[in-house]
Design a protein around this motif. Structure first.
Motif, PDB file in Angstrom:
ATOM      1  N   ASN A 110      -6.895   2.802  -2.961  1.00  0.00           N
ATOM      2  CA  ASN A 110      -6.775   1.735  -3.790  1.00  0.00           C
ATOM      3  C   ASN A 110      -8.415   1.327  -3.903  1.00  0.00           C
ATOM      4  O   ASN A 110      -9.252   1.245  -3.307  1.00  0.00           O
ATOM      5  CB  ASN A 110      -6.024   0.557  -3.272  1.00  0.00           C
ATOM      6  N   ASP A 149      -6.036   0.101 -10.053  1.00  0.00           N
ATOM      7  CA  ASP A 149      -6.178   0.037  -8.659  1.00  0.00           C
ATOM      8  C   ASP A 149      -6.322   1.173  -7.898  1.00  0.00           C
ATOM      9  O   ASP A 149      -6.021   1.254  -6.707  1.00  0.00           O
ATOM     10  CB  ASP A 149      -5.217  -0.842  -8.017  1.00  0.00           C
ATOM     11  N   SER A 200      -2.349  -0.255   2.374  1.00  0.00           N
ATOM     12  CA  SER A 200      -2.928   0.030   0.968  1.00  0.00           C
ATOM     13  C   SER A 200      -3.881   1.069   1.012  1.00  0.00           C
ATOM     14  O   SER A 200      -4.706   1.465   1.830  1.00  0.00           O
ATOM     15  CB  SER A 200      -3.855  -1.464   0.647  1.00  0.00           C
ATOM     16  N   GLY A 201      -3.514   2.027  -0.169  1.00  0.00           N
ATOM     17  CA  GLY A 201      -4.174   3.383  -0.211  1.00  0.00           C
ATOM     18  C   GLY A 201      -3.641   4.558   0.304  1.00  0.00           C
ATOM     19  O   GLY A 201      -3.844   5.735   0.122  1.00  0.00           O
ATOM     20  N   SER A 231       0.283   0.222  -2.719  1.00  0.00           N
ATOM     21  CA  SER A 231      -0.758  -0.814  -3.455  1.00  0.00           C
ATOM     22  C   SER A 231      -0.656  -2.181  -3.215  1.00  0.00           C
ATOM     23  O   SER A 231      -1.326  -3.021  -2.655  1.00  0.00           O
ATOM     24  CB  SER A 231      -1.044  -0.372  -4.787  1.00  0.00           C
TER      25      SER A 231
END
Length: 391
Positions: free
Chosen positions: A141, A173, A249-250, A265
Motif C-alpha cells: 500500500n 493506495d 496493510s499491503g 488496504s
C-alpha cells in the motif's frame, strides 16, 4: 442400470445330489461331526461373500453415475450429489486453508517505513507486501511507505534487505518497491471476478507489526464491489470478515486455492465496537497498476480536470456533478467548461456523482475525446472534452 437385472438369473449355488450305488466308508462320528460343521461354515462364508460381492457391485454401479435420457434418447451421465458434496467439503477443509497459506506465505514480506529525525532513523510505519516478480519487485500500500526516508524489507526467511521505491499511485493506495535479490518466491495472482460471497478468504501479513510476522487469519467474502470513500477517493473493494490489523496493510487476501484475490488496504475502525469488517483492493483492479508502476514508475490515468460534488434539483429533473473548480490547461478548461456548470452526462451515460464519472473515465485513455452534456443557466450544452493525464 435395470433394477430387474437379477430377476432371471438362475441360482446355481446349489445342485441336487441323487443317491447312487457307491461304496460308503464309515468314519468316526466325532470326525464326521467336525467335518460337517466345517462344511457348514465354509458354505455360509461362501454364500455371504458371493451375496456381498454382487450387492456391492450393484450398489457401486448405482452410485457411480446416474443415467438420464433426453427426449432424443441421448444418454447423459451425471455425477451423484453425494460425490460432489464430498468434493466441496474437502475443498473447504482446514487442510485446504493450511495448504493455501503454505503456498502464499513465502512470498509475503514485512515492510518497515523509517524516517530521519533528531534522534536518527525511527520507525514511522510498518506493514506487509507481496512479491510479484522473482527479481525483487514487491507490491504494497502507498500509505505503508508514505513519507519514508528509508524502506526495509524482511523476507519470510528472516533476511532483511534495503528497498527502493519503484513507483507509487496515491489515488489507488498502491506502491511497488524493489529489493536487490534474485529468484525470490512469488505469489500467484488470481481472478477476483470469479469470487463469490461466502467463499473462503485468507489474510496473511505482519499483524500488529514485525513481532507477529506471517500471521494467518481466515474468514469469508462478506461482500463484493463495495464502494468506500477515503480521503476524497472512491475505492472498489472486497469486504471480508477475516481478522485484520494495521500491520496487514499491503498483504494478500487469498482464496482457498492460494491465489491472491485482493490487497488488504483499509479497515473500518471508526467505531471500536465494529469488528470483522476488513477491505481489500481487488487484484483485477491492481494488476494493470502494478504493471505500469514496474514499467514506468507511474500511472497514466485520464481525467477531465474538474472537481465538484453531487447535486439534484428540487424537482428531481436535473442531477449531476456541480463543478466547483476547473484546472487550468485541462481538457475541461479547453472545452469551455466553467465553475457552477453541472455535468449531467458523459460519453452517453448519465452522471449522478463522482463515482459514475470515474467509472466512465476508466474505459478511456489519455488523449481521447469524450462527449459531455452540461447544464448551464437552464440550458443543455454539449462539449467535447480531451482527456488529460491525472497528476
Amino acid at each position: 442400470m435395470d433394477n430387474n437385472r437379477y430377476d432371471n438369473v438362475k441360482d446355481t449355488s446349489w445342485k441336487k445330489v441323487e443317491s447312487g450305488k457307491a461304496k460308503i466308508k464309515f468314519i468316526s462320528s466325532k470326525r464326521r461331526s467336525n467335518m460337517v460343521k466345517a462344511g457348514k461354515v465354509f458354505c455360509f462364508i461362501l454364500i455371504a461373500a458371493v451375496s456381498g460381492g454382487l450387492s456391492g457391485a450393484y450398489i457401486s454401479s448405482r452410485r457411480e453415475v446416474t443415467k438420464i435420457y433426453t427426449p432424443n434418447n441421448d444418454q447423459i451421465l451425471v455425477e451423484p450429489k453425494e460425490k460432489a458434496n464430498n468434493a466441496r467439503t474437502e475443498n473447504t477443509s482446514e487442510n485446504s486453508i493450511t495448504e493455501a497459506a503454505e503456498a502464499v506465505s513465502p512470498a509475503v514480506v514485512g515492510i518497515s517505513n523509517k524516517a530521519e529525525n533528531y534522534f536518527g532513523l525511527q520507525d514511522l510505519n510498518s506493514g506487509s507486501g507481496i512479491i510479484v516478480d522473482s527479481n525483487g519487485y514487491i507490491v504494497t500500500n502507498y500509505h505503508v511507505i508514505q513519507g519514508a526516508d528509508k524502506v526495509m524489507v524482511k523476507l519470510s526467511s528472516g533476511k532483511v534487505l534495503d528497498a527502493s521505491v519503484a513507483g507509487v499511485d496515491e489515488r489507488s493506495d498502491l506502491a511497488v518497491i524493489k529489493v536487490n535479490a534474485k529468484n525470490l518466491p512469488i505469489a500467484r495472482l488470481g481472478d477476483s471476478s470469479k469470487i463469490k460471497v461466502g467463499d473462503i478468504a485468507i489474510a496473511i501479513g505482519n499483524s500488529l507489526g514485525e513481532e507477529f510476522p506471517g500471521s494467518v487469519t481466515a474468514g469469508i467474502i462478506s461482500a463484493l464491489n463495495r464502494k468506500i470513500e477515503y480521503n476524497g477517493v472512491v475505492y472498489k473493494v472486497i469486504q471480508t470478515d477475516a481478522a485484520m490489523s494495521p500491520g496487514n496493510s499491503g498483504g494478500p487476501l487469498c482464496d482457498i486455492q492460494g491465489d491472491v484475490i485482493g490487497i488488504n488496504s483499509l479497515k473500518l475502525s471508526a467505531d471500536s465496537n465494529v469488528d470483522g469488517v476488513g477491505f481489500a483492493i481487488t487484484i483485477n483492479e491492481a494488476k494493470n497498476i502494478i504493471k505500469s508502476l514496474i514499467k514506468n514508475g507511474q500511472i497514466s490515468r485520464p481525467e477531465l480536470g474538474i472537481s465538484g460534488e453531487s447535486v439534484i434539483s428540487q424537482d428531481n429533473k436535473i442531477q449531476g456533478i456541480y463543478i466547483q473548480q476547473v484546472e487550468k490547461n485541462s481538457g475541461a478548461s479547453e472545452a469551455g467548461i466553467k465553475p457552477t456548470d453541472i455535468l449531467i452526462e458523459l460519453d452517453g451515460s448519465k452522471v449522478n456523482n463522482m463515482s459514475d464519472m470515474e467509472d466512465i473515465l476508466q474505459q478511456h485513455r489519455v488523449g481521447e475525446k469524450v462527449k459531455g452534456k452540461i447544464w448551464r443557466n437552464g440550458r443543455i450544452i454539449e462539449a467535447y472534452i480531451t482527456l488529460s493525464q491525472i497528476r
